[in-house]
Design an enzyme around this catalytic site. Structure first.
Site, PDB file in Angstrom:
ATOM      1  CE  LYS A   1      -7.839  -5.675   7.812  1.00 25.70           C
ATOM      2  NZ  LYS A   1      -6.735  -5.103   7.069  1.00 25.70           N
TER       3      LYS A   1
ATOM      4  CG  ASP B   1      -9.875  -8.455   7.384  1.00 21.86           C
ATOM      5  OD1 ASP B   1      -8.830  -7.890   7.253  1.00 21.86           O
ATOM      6  OD2 ASP B   1     -10.698  -8.499   6.355  1.00 21.86           O
TER       7      ASP B   1
ATOM      8  CB  ILE C   1     -16.054   0.703  -1.078  1.00 18.83           C
ATOM      9  CG1 ILE C   1     -15.711  -0.707  -1.994  1.00 18.83           C
ATOM     10  CG2 ILE C   1     -17.454   0.959  -1.147  1.00 18.83           C
ATOM     11  CD1 ILE C   1     -16.405  -1.645  -1.477  1.00 18.83           C
TER      12      ILE C   1
ATOM     13  CE  LYS D   1     -11.288  -5.288   6.183  1.00 12.29           C
ATOM     14  NZ  LYS D   1     -11.079  -6.215   5.033  1.00 12.29           N
TER      15      LYS D   1
ATOM     16  CD  GLU E   1     -14.103   5.674   3.300  1.00 15.93           C
ATOM     17  OE1 GLU E   1     -14.434   4.754   3.348  1.00 15.93           O
ATOM     18  OE2 GLU E   1     -14.487   6.720   3.600  1.00 15.93           O
TER      19      GLU E   1
ATOM     20  CB  VAL F   1      -0.776   0.031   1.306  1.00 18.30           C
ATOM     21  CG1 VAL F   1      -1.776   1.397   1.139  1.00 18.30           C
ATOM     22  CG2 VAL F   1      -1.982  -1.080   0.991  1.00 18.30           C
TER      23      VAL F   1
ATOM     24  N   GLY G   1      -6.236  -4.560  -1.979  1.00 18.50           N
ATOM     25  CA  GLY G   1      -5.239  -4.550  -3.086  1.00 18.50           C
ATOM     26  C   GLY G   1      -4.365  -3.328  -2.769  1.00 18.50           C
TER      27      GLY G   1
ATOM     28  NE  ARG H   1       8.596  -4.642  10.239  1.00 15.04           N
ATOM     29  CZ  ARG H   1       7.995  -5.704  10.334  1.00 15.04           C
ATOM     30  NH1 ARG H   1       8.555  -6.834   9.539  1.00 15.04           N
ATOM     31  NH2 ARG H   1       6.812  -5.837  10.833  1.00 15.04           N
TER      32      ARG H   1
ATOM     33  N   GLY I   1     -11.337  -1.136   1.246  1.00 10.76           N
ATOM     34  CA  GLY I   1     -10.436  -0.694   0.160  1.00 10.76           C
ATOM     35  C   GLY I   1     -10.742   0.566  -0.323  1.00 10.76           C
TER      36      GLY I   1
END
Length: 437
Positions: A103, A199, A134, A203, A127, A11, A305, A42, A132
């Site tokens: 998250k 996960d 959306i 969310k 957001e 990302v 992604g 790192r 992702g």
């Protein structure tokens, strides 16, 4: 406006590329150019290909980068709880706006971040933490702020949606579908966070917090994964005109004393093919929102992604940068409702139960009696051969029962008693049914 970027993986690299490629447009939208003050990583010497950034900007000291006077906005795409929490609290208390995709941290201890933002008078935007690219969280916390949201139902994990879609399309089992998802890059080498629902639960906590003006943590979310979903379950869903999805469901409702509460859960469920979420396939995400005035709304798109997530990150960066230039601050956290989270046992749902039973008179009556004792009404029953039972115990039959809506505790108690009946060889499958009458 100068940015400190924490993390430069999938990302983070996309954030750098988009900042470079869209620099002129971003400057025009904000009213000032965006510049990278530094990037905390790192390993400074790692090969990052043709990333359009000066190698001198890399550092292994994120706290020193955050504390620099020339940093206006901190963008965190590292993930995890610590040390990310300490970094972001430091930035927010110092009055530096934060954009994060974390998250797990928001779901475990978003309160610390919101409190630090209030203390420092800084913006906290996230957001990219759910679904992702959306645009979902901003509508919940801004566009729908004048409405009352009653329910949020969503597919918020692309890996599990790909696996369940593959099982539905090909008849494959869970292990085969997971192997395909791994080969295509949809599943991590260790898929536990996805397939066990962690996960999605994180969310769900974030969505519920925004929708119901209540601090909800991941620990408040009832969580079940998809590892127990079988090819037989998928086939049974098809026979009912349904499909199976891993859903996050957050809903308002009254507890036993009539007080308003919220229920937040993540689990696989059958939904009718007529439901808007049923057609969401592959690794896509979608969230279905039900509000009193706005009615039913659906948000759909790629939920993961590098590029989609970076798009959401940069959308937040533009918002916080514009606020800083204007000397303004976005609306702070809204948690005034402070509703209690009711236990899973009080959630209202329906069950699809598949039983292998002895094929002899009186079996259906005995099974129906168990449901009656727990005040669970049966909607449909389907009976057929089970393909032979254990040696020496006679022939078997299969009973497939779908209930009407009832408290989850009553449904679970019904299943426990069924498992103890001598005539029940096994409870082959139990799945919840959502989205129907």
């Amino acid at each position: 406006m100068r940015l400190a970027l924490l993390g430069c993986g999938t990302v983070g690299s996309e954030v750098v590329r988009l900042l470079h490629e869209q620099s002129a447009d971003l400057a025009a939208r904000i009213g000032a150019p965006l510049e990278i003050a530094g990037i905390a990583v790192r390993r400074v010497g790692r090969d990052r290909g043709d990333l359009p950034v000066d190698p001198a900007l890399f550092t292994t000291d994120p706290l020193a980068l955050i504390k620099r006077e020339d940093v206006d906005v901190v963008v965190e795409v590292v993930g995890g709880i610590e040390p990310a929490r300490s970094w972001l609290v430091e930035a927010l208390r110092a009055g530096k706006s934060v954009v994060t995709a974390n998250k797990a941290l928001l779901a475990e201890d978003g309160a610390s971040l919101h409190d630090a933002a209030a203390e420092g008078g800084a913006d906290l935007y996230y957001e990219a933490s759910v679904a992702g690219a959306i645009p979902l969280l901003r509508p919940l916390r801004e566009s729908l702020h004048g409405d009352r949201i009653n329910r949020v139902t969503g597919i918020v994990n692309g890996t599990t949606n790909f696996i369940l879609s593959a099982m539905d399309a090909t008849g494959a089992g869970f292990a085969e579908a997971l192997e395909e998802a791994t080969e295509l890059g949809y599943a991590e080498a260790d898929p536990t966070a996805d397939v066990e629902g962690f996960d999605a639960a994180a969310k769900a906590a974030i969505l519920a917090s925004l929708a119901f003006h209540t601090r909800v943590t991941a620990a408040d979310v009832h969580r079940e994964g998809i590892t127990e979903v079988t090819a037989a379950d998928v086939a049974s869903a098809k026979a009912m005109g349904c499909t199976i999805k891993l859903l996050c469901i957050a809903a308002r409702g009254a507890d036993a004393e009539g007080r308003e509460t919220v229920s937040v859960r993540v689990h696989p469920a059958m939904i009718p093919l007529t439901h808007p979420l049923a057609s969401v396939s592959d690794a896509f995400n979608a969230v279905f929102v039900e509000a009193e005035a706005a009615g039913q709304l659906m948000f759909y798109g790629r939920g993961a992604g590098g590029a989609p997530t970076a798009s959401a990150v940069l959308g937040d960066v533009v918002a916080v940068a514009r606020n800083r230039l204007a000397g303004a601050r976005a609306a702070s956290e809204s948690a005034y409702a402070d509703l209690a989270v009711r236990p899973m046992g009080e959630a209202l749902t329906r069950y699809h139960i598949s039983l292998d039973v002895a094929d002899r008179p009186g079996v259906l009556e005995a099974v129906a009696g168990v449901f009656a004792r727990h005040e669970v009404s049966i909607a449909t029953v389907r009976q057929g051969p089970a393909g032979g039972g254990p040696a020496g115990r006679g022939s078997d039959a299969e009973l497939v029962i779908v209930t009407h809506i009832a408290p989850d505790a009553a449904l679970a108690a019904t299943v426990r008693e069924l498992r103890g009946l001598e005539i029940v060889r096994s409870v082959a499958s139990v799945l919840r049914v959502e989205g129907g009458a």
